[in-house]
Each structure stands twice: as structure tokens, then as C-alpha cells.
Motif scaffolding. Structure first.
Motif, short mmCIF file in Angstrom:
data_model
loop_
_atom_site.label_atom_id
_atom_site.label_comp_id
_atom_site.label_asym_id
_atom_site.label_seq_id
_atom_site.Cartn_x
_atom_site.Cartn_y
_atom_site.Cartn_z
N ASN A 86 32.86 -15.51 -16.84
CA ASN A 86 31.53 -15.12 -16.01
C ASN A 86 31.36 -13.89 -15.55
O ASN A 86 30.61 -13.34 -15.23
CB ASN A 86 31.63 -16.48 -15.42
CG ASN A 86 30.44 -17.40 -15.88
OD1 ASN A 86 29.45 -17.52 -16.78
ND2 ASN A 86 30.85 -18.64 -15.48
N ALA A 87 32.85 -13.67 -15.20
CA ALA A 87 32.61 -12.26 -14.04
C ALA A 87 32.46 -11.00 -15.16
O ALA A 87 31.62 -10.42 -14.65
CB ALA A 87 33.81 -12.37 -13.28
N ILE A 88 32.38 -11.12 -16.18
CA ILE A 88 33.22 -10.39 -17.50
C ILE A 88 31.17 -9.58 -17.49
O ILE A 88 30.91 -8.90 -17.33
CB ILE A 88 33.01 -10.36 -18.26
CG1 ILE A 88 35.00 -10.63 -18.97
CG2 ILE A 88 33.62 -9.31 -19.48
CD1 ILE A 88 35.66 -11.06 -19.82
N ASN A 89 30.51 -10.63 -17.54
CA ASN A 89 29.54 -10.54 -17.92
C ASN A 89 28.80 -10.88 -16.37
O ASN A 89 27.51 -10.11 -16.64
CB ASN A 89 28.98 -11.95 -18.64
CG ASN A 89 29.34 -12.59 -19.77
OD1 ASN A 89 28.73 -11.91 -20.69
ND2 ASN A 89 29.39 -14.07 -19.62
N LEU A 90 28.89 -10.59 -15.22
CA LEU A 90 28.40 -10.46 -14.67
C LEU A 90 28.12 -9.24 -13.97
O LEU A 90 27.31 -8.42 -13.60
CB LEU A 90 28.84 -11.07 -12.90
CG LEU A 90 28.92 -12.53 -12.69
CD1 LEU A 90 29.11 -13.05 -11.61
CD2 LEU A 90 27.46 -13.65 -12.16
#
Length: 267
Positions: A86-90
Motif C-alpha cells: 500500500n505504501a508503494i501505491n500511496l
């Protein structure tokens, strides 16, 4: 080659390995990519691109497992993998979505995306090599991306409530997780602690980036950061943070003494 549309392409990519490769390739090419801050890019119908698994369920339905068992440790590492995914996407979302920011803003979040991809690769490799599982083998919840979607129209809220609230929880939680794993003492548990050392080091920098741009945005808008943060927490129903807090890591990440005092007081 323009950075922000390429970041959107990486965000939309559903294939796990390809998304990781795109995030890291963009960072490798960062010095040669054109940044056009004023471009307003249309939002795709569905974001982010993600593999079919894991199954996404309500947070309260995610099973709680003991780290004393290999299956429990696999569930824990899988949950952290999901946070890093999720942090990649954020980070990619911050690059493409928000126009009219200084070029350093886009470079900062591109670097975060690449480092989160590295973290994911470390954890996923550990999950496969030591615990016999892959990302997608356990259900997960989507709390991080939910807040990302809620703040899609407000960059100040995004900086306040994603990197410096939800992601900053990792600064508090990681030492506690490491203590549990060291108490188990198995080779896989100790190897996981080493990976978490790397992640904690880098996450201090990521939260610092969120703090930097939140302060910059508040200054541009004439907002008092602590008071406005309280307003954003109430308005967006952000989760209330609970002690214990890793105040040393939070200081290194740029939280002011006033912010730390408010946090400890529960304001």
C-alpha cells in the motif's frame, strides 16, 4: 519522458513484479525525467492496480495470530508486506495526483515509492524463503488506501493523515514487533528483525517527508499546524493514536515538541 504520467502508469499496474520494477526504474531514471507540476491528470476509474489476492476484508475480521507459531509469524510478515505494498501505491499516488507543487515534492515521493518497493521485496523474499508463503496467501484490510481515497481532493489532509499519522504508527509499532520476535528467537524471527531495522530506518525519512510538506502547505495557507491537524483528524475520522509512542524516532522524523506533547496528551 514525463514523471507524473509514468507514476500513474505504475500505480495502475496490477502485476506485482511489474509494479515493483516500474517504481524502482522510475527512481533510477529520476534525474532524466521531466516534471510538469501544472499538469492536471484525469483520474482513472479504479485505483490502485493490484493483484487478485490478497482478499480484502474488514479490519476487525483480520485474524490475530500468535508469533509463537511459524504460521503466526507468516501472518505477521504478510500483514507488513501488505502495508508496504500500500505504501508503494500511496507514494505513487502523491506523485501523479497533486499538481502545482515544487519539483522536490515529486522527487521526494518517487524516492519513497522505490524504497517501499525495496522493503516489500525484502519482506516477500523472507516470507517465501523462511515461512513458505507468498503475498496473497492471507486476507488483509485496506485501511491505508481508504484514507488515501478520502484525502484525494486535499493535499494538506493527505500529508497530515497518511505519512504523518497512519505511516508514523509504524515508528511506534516496529520496536514492539521486534521485541516479540526476539522473544521467539528462531532464525526466521531474528532475520525478520534485521529487515525491520532497515524499514524503521527508512520510514523515519518517509515520515519526515510527510512532516516537511505538511508544514510547507500549512505555511502557504496560513494555517497553524497543530490546530489544523486536530481539525483534519476530526473531519476525516482518522484513527486515534495510542501509546506507547516512539518519541525518539518521531523527533528524528521532524515532529515538533508541541506536536509530541499533543500526541501524548491525546489531543
Amino acid at each position: 519522458m514525463e514523471l507524473r504520467p509514468l507514476a500513474l502508469k505504475a500505480l495502475c499496474e496490477p502485476d506485482l513484479d511489474q509494479k515493483l520494477a516500474l517504481a524502482q526504474a522510475l527512481q533510477a531514471q529520476a534525474a532524466t525525467l521531466l516534471i510538469v507540476p501544472e499538469t492536471m491528470l484525469p483520474a482513472p476509474a479504479e485505483l490502485p492496480g493490484r493483484p487478485a489476492q490478497p482478499e480484502l476484508i474488514e479490519p476487525k475480521r483480520v485474524p490475530q495470530r500468535s508469533v509463537q507459531s511459524p504460521e503466526g509469524r507468516a501472518g505477521l510478515i504478510h500483514a507488513i508486506c501488505h502495508i508496504e505494498f500500500n505504501a508503494i501505491n500511496l507514494a505513487l499516488d502523491a506523485v501523479w495526483r497533486f499538481a502545482d507543487m515544487p519539483e522536490d515534492f515529486y522527487r521526494d515521493w518517487l524516492r519513497v515509492a522505490a524504497e517501499e518497493a525495496y522493503h516489500f521485496s525484502l519482506l516477500h523474499g523472507h516470507l517465501q524463503t523462511h515461512l513458505g508463503h507468498r503475498y496473497g496467501d492471507f486476507p488483509a484490510h485496506d485501511g491505508l488506501w481508504t484514507m488515501c481515497a478520502k484525502t484525494a481532493h486535499d493535499i494538506t489532509a493527505r500529508m497530515a493523515l497518511v505519512p504523518r499519522t497512519l505511516e508514523a504508527r509504524g515508528l511506534d509499532a516496529t520496536p514492539l514487533i521486534q521485541a516479540k520476535l526476539r522473544g521467539v528467537g528462531t532464525p526466521d524471527a531474528l532475520a525478520a528483525c534485521d529487515i525491520l531495522d532497515i524499514i524503521l530506518r527508512d520510514e523515519v525519512g518517509h515520515v519526515a517527508i510527510g512532516n516537511r510538506w505538511y508544514a510547507w502547505l500549512c505555511a502557504r495557507q496560513g494555517l497553524e499546524p497543530v490546530a489544523h491537524y486536530r481539525h483534519l483528524v476530526r473531519h476525516y475520522a482518522a484513527p486515534r493514536l495510542r501509546a506507547p509512542f516512539n518519541t525518539e524516532a518521531r523527533r528524528r522524523a521532524g515532529f515538533s515538541e508541541a506536536e509530541l506533547a499533543a500526541l501524548i496528551a491525546g489531543d
